[in-house]
Write a protein that holds these residues in place. Structure first.
Motif, short mmCIF file in Angstrom:
data_model
loop_
_atom_site.label_atom_id
_atom_site.label_comp_id
_atom_site.label_asym_id
_atom_site.label_seq_id
_atom_site.Cartn_x
_atom_site.Cartn_y
_atom_site.Cartn_z
N ASN A 19 6.96 -35.28 -6.05
CA ASN A 19 5.73 -35.18 -5.25
C ASN A 19 4.54 -35.77 -5.99
OD1 ASN A 19 6.92 -33.98 -3.04
ND2 ASN A 19 6.78 -31.95 -3.95
N THR B 183 -3.69 -33.36 -4.28
CA THR B 183 -2.75 -33.58 -3.19
C THR B 183 -1.42 -32.88 -3.42
OG1 THR B 183 -3.57 -35.82 -3.46
CG2 THR B 183 -2.13 -35.44 -1.62
N PRO C 45 -1.87 -27.67 -3.93
CA PRO C 45 -1.26 -27.05 -2.75
C PRO C 45 0.08 -26.42 -3.08
CG PRO C 45 -1.97 -29.29 -2.26
CD PRO C 45 -2.10 -29.11 -3.74
N TYR C 46 0.85 -27.09 -3.93
CA TYR C 46 2.16 -26.54 -4.28
C TYR C 46 2.01 -25.23 -5.05
CZ TYR C 46 6.85 -26.15 -6.09
OH TYR C 46 8.10 -25.70 -6.39
N ARG D 4 1.32 -18.77 5.10
CA ARG D 4 1.77 -20.15 5.10
C ARG D 4 3.24 -20.25 4.69
NH1 ARG D 4 -1.72 -24.37 5.29
NH2 ARG D 4 -0.52 -25.58 3.81
N GLU E 135 5.96 -20.68 6.32
CA GLU E 135 6.70 -21.78 6.92
C GLU E 135 6.66 -23.01 6.01
OE1 GLU E 135 6.68 -24.06 11.21
OE2 GLU E 135 4.83 -23.25 10.44
N PHE E 136 5.51 -23.20 5.35
CA PHE E 136 5.36 -24.37 4.50
C PHE E 136 5.94 -24.14 3.11
CE2 PHE E 136 2.58 -25.43 7.86
CZ PHE E 136 2.48 -26.81 7.86
N VAL F 112 10.20 -23.97 2.95
CA VAL F 112 10.96 -25.22 2.94
C VAL F 112 10.69 -25.99 1.65
CG1 VAL F 112 11.25 -25.57 5.38
CG2 VAL F 112 9.13 -26.27 4.29
N ALA F 113 9.59 -25.63 0.99
CA ALA F 113 9.28 -26.33 -0.25
C ALA F 113 10.22 -25.89 -1.36
CB ALA F 113 7.84 -26.05 -0.66
#
Lengths: 258, 355
Positions: B236, B253, B257-258, B347, B349-350, B353-354
């Protein structure tokens, strides 16, 4: 929209290890060039030195000249981020940003360039997704996470993200190696279509793929482990696969080596 | 397939068939040929073990899990039973009264001032510590040379190992000087802001306590955030760089966020420590039960510091009252943690999957 890439005497190093030596190659605009060769022959390293991603790794450096329409991208006055905007890259494994929606993934590069107008972003997202043959599959769920798509869709999402910033050259590092045959076919169709707008350089282990999608093919190889990789032969794809001029190329293509 | 190994023979416990009676003893014995008289008739598949390492370990883990529940319930029952008599005897409203006179004759106490002091000092500590901690964490994970990062990381961990009583001593005898000077300066130029008003004396204030707290919280938030930042997938980061991101843009970016859920968790852990910190605050605060927004005048008290200061001299009612305030602290911490969970799960859902 597409520029010529010219490498002159390019050497790339990992610390003191020389990974590629004296690569000379000219890639014409709006063509697809495939880089093939056995593992460890330096084709990915060469690919990554074209958009200066090689130097991201610790102690990695590149020597020689790499030009984009006569401009040396390794000139010390050149802004490295500008180079990467002009020369986009698609990676081996699909790598959408896990915390972002499909839409945000596509426009991530534009946002980095300071584009913030919603209408502009929306238009660009639709255009890129259509170009990446993904629009019809995702248009109803643009706000869903990009990482929730299938592997093949994720890779097309990454291609959409790459072409959204309108680069001159698109580099692809084994873009299909993590995908199933049907997704691979979808990507190959896409490469064929993108050739009209971009200069494409693709690393692949799949020789049928190289034969199918590329106009020119460059064969890299190494003498033995520890030696730097070299460009052995570079010619029209048809010639490489039917009548190569170097014995080593023929051996590799017919499966007698590597 | 005929020669099934002996260990599969121990398996017939509860199994169907004529030989079920020998099941109890079978675990240890490895005698006899393959027991083929089960209902499966003729099947020679190995049987599952009834008494072996697997069920034993399962029982052990289960017992540990249950033990935690038992201990928590026991503590809760004890605390509540101690607190109730004191709360019954209280002459004032426990939640709104802001003084603390908890003794057997005419007990009057309330948590208004101590809860206010607790939350205020913890919040100030976090406001000061979190930005610095995130800065250090990013520096360690993405900017510093590996050698420096290891060394600095070690120093940070060392900071976490300093006992809080040492921080308290240092705060009240050394750190108080610069803080007092700073308070006087703030008071001189910014006394029109209620936070920095008052006529002194300055020094043993919420500000001092909060700054000491901030230093104590810093290593927790730093090392946890550093861990999550370092776990950002390389691919990423490279994706962001290949789009033409500068290093800082790449951090914004891909890395931040991660790491977001992890950072929230780190901040909440820090908040937990700040809320519960006892001795350092007992030593640095001026201990007054006035509810005021002024953070630089002598004064301030928190739930934990109040307990530490008062428990020794308290009688039964006093002790019960302090325990009641401890229960309030427990509730605050619980609510904070639940809010953190909600933020992280929102969050999901995000982030799922990460993973």
């Amino acid at each position: 929209m597409a520029k010529r890439v010219e490498a002159t005497n390019v050497n790339a190093y990992y610390g003191s290890f020389k990974a590629i030596e004296d690569v000379n190659i000219v890639v014409e605009p709006k063509t697809v060039t495939a880089l093939i060769g056995p593992s460890g022959c330096g084709k990915s390293t060469f690919l990554r030195s074209i958009n200066r991603m090689h130097e991201v790794l610790p102690n990695a450096r590149v020597e020689g000249t790499l030009t984009l329409d006569q401009e040396n991208i390794y000139d010390k006055h050149v802004d490295v981020t500008a180079v990467r905007r002009l020369i986009g890259m698609v990676f081996q494994r699909p790598n959408p940003f896990p915390t972002m929606s499909i839409f945000d993934n596509v426009v991530a590069g534009l946002k980095l360039n300071g584009v913030n107008k919603k209408a502009v972003l929306q238009e660009a997202a639709e255009k890129s997704l259509r170009s990446a043959n993904l629009w019809d599959e995702v248009k109803d769920r643009l706000d869903k996470p990009g990482a929730g798509l299938s592997g093949g869709q994720q890779q097309r999402l990454c291609i959409a993200r790459t072409i959204a910033v309108e680069p001159q050259v698109v580099l692809m590092d084994e873009p299909c190696s993590a995908l199933d045959p049907i997704s691979t076919l979808a990507i190959e169709d896409l490469i064929f279509k993108l050739k009209d707008r971009f200069t494409i350089i693709i690393v692949t282990h799949n020789m049928q793929q190289a034969a199918r999608v590329s106009d020119r093919t460059a064969f890299f190889s190494i003498e033995r482990t520890g030696d730097p990789g070299r460009l052995i032969e570079y010619d029209d794809t048809q010639k490489i696969f039917s009548n190569p001029s170097v014995k080593k190329t023929e051996d590799y293509i017919t499966g007698r080596f590597g | 397939m005929g020669d099934t190994p002996p260990r599969s023979v121990d398996a017939s416990a509860g199994g169907p068939g004529a030989h079920s009676t020998r099941a109890a003893g079978a675990a240890a014995s490895s005698d006899g040929p393959t027991d083929n008289n089960g209902r499966g008739g003729g099947s020679s598949l190995p049987r599952a073990k009834a008494f072996g390492a697997e069920p034993a370990f399962r029982g052990l883990t289960q017992a540990s899990g249950i033990m935690v529940l038992v201990i928590i319930v026991a503590i809760a029952v004890f605390l509540i039973s101690e607190a109730i008599p004191a709360l019954r005897a209280n002459q004032e409203n426990f939640f709104t009264f802001n003084e603390w006179h908890a003794q057997s004759s005419d007990p009057r106490f309330g948590i208004a001032a101590i809860v206010f002091g607790t939350v205020l000092s913890a919040v100030i500590a976090l406001v000061v510590a979190v930005p610095i901690a995130l800065g250090i964490a990013l520096f360690l994970s993405h900017y510093a040379h590996r050698r420096i990062a290891t060394w600095l990381g070690f120093v940070i961990d060392l900071l976490a190992a300093v006992p809080s009583v040492v921080f308290g001593l240092w705060g009240r005898s050394v750190f108080i000087e610069p803080v007092r000077d700073f308070s006087v300066w703030l008071n001189h130029y910014f006394s029109w802001i209620p936070l920095f008003g008052g006529n002194g004396p300055f020094g043993n204030s919420i500000l001092l306590g909060s700054l000491v707290l901030a230093i104590m919280v810093l290593p927790i938030v730093t090392s946890l955030s550093r861990e999550v930042f370092m776990q950002t997938p390389k691919q990423n980061e490279e994706a962001a760089l290949a789009l033409g991101a500068t290093k800082w843009e790449m951090v914004r970016t891909a890395v931040l966020p991660y790491g977001r859920p992890g950072v929230i968790a780190a901040v909440m852990l820090g908040l937990g420590r700040a809320l519960g910190e006892t001795i350092a605050l007992a030593m640095t605060l001026g201990s007054s039960f006035i509810i005021t927004a002024n953070v630089i005048q002598n004064g301030g008290v928190t739930i934990a510091s109040n307990i530490a200061n008062g428990f020794g001299e308290a009688d039964d009612i006093g002790r019960g009252a302090l325990i009641a305030s401890g229960l309030v602290l427990f509730t605050i911490t619980l609510v904070v943690n639940m809010i953190a969970r909600v933020i992280i799960y929102r969050r999901r859902e995000f982030t799922d999957v990460a993973a």
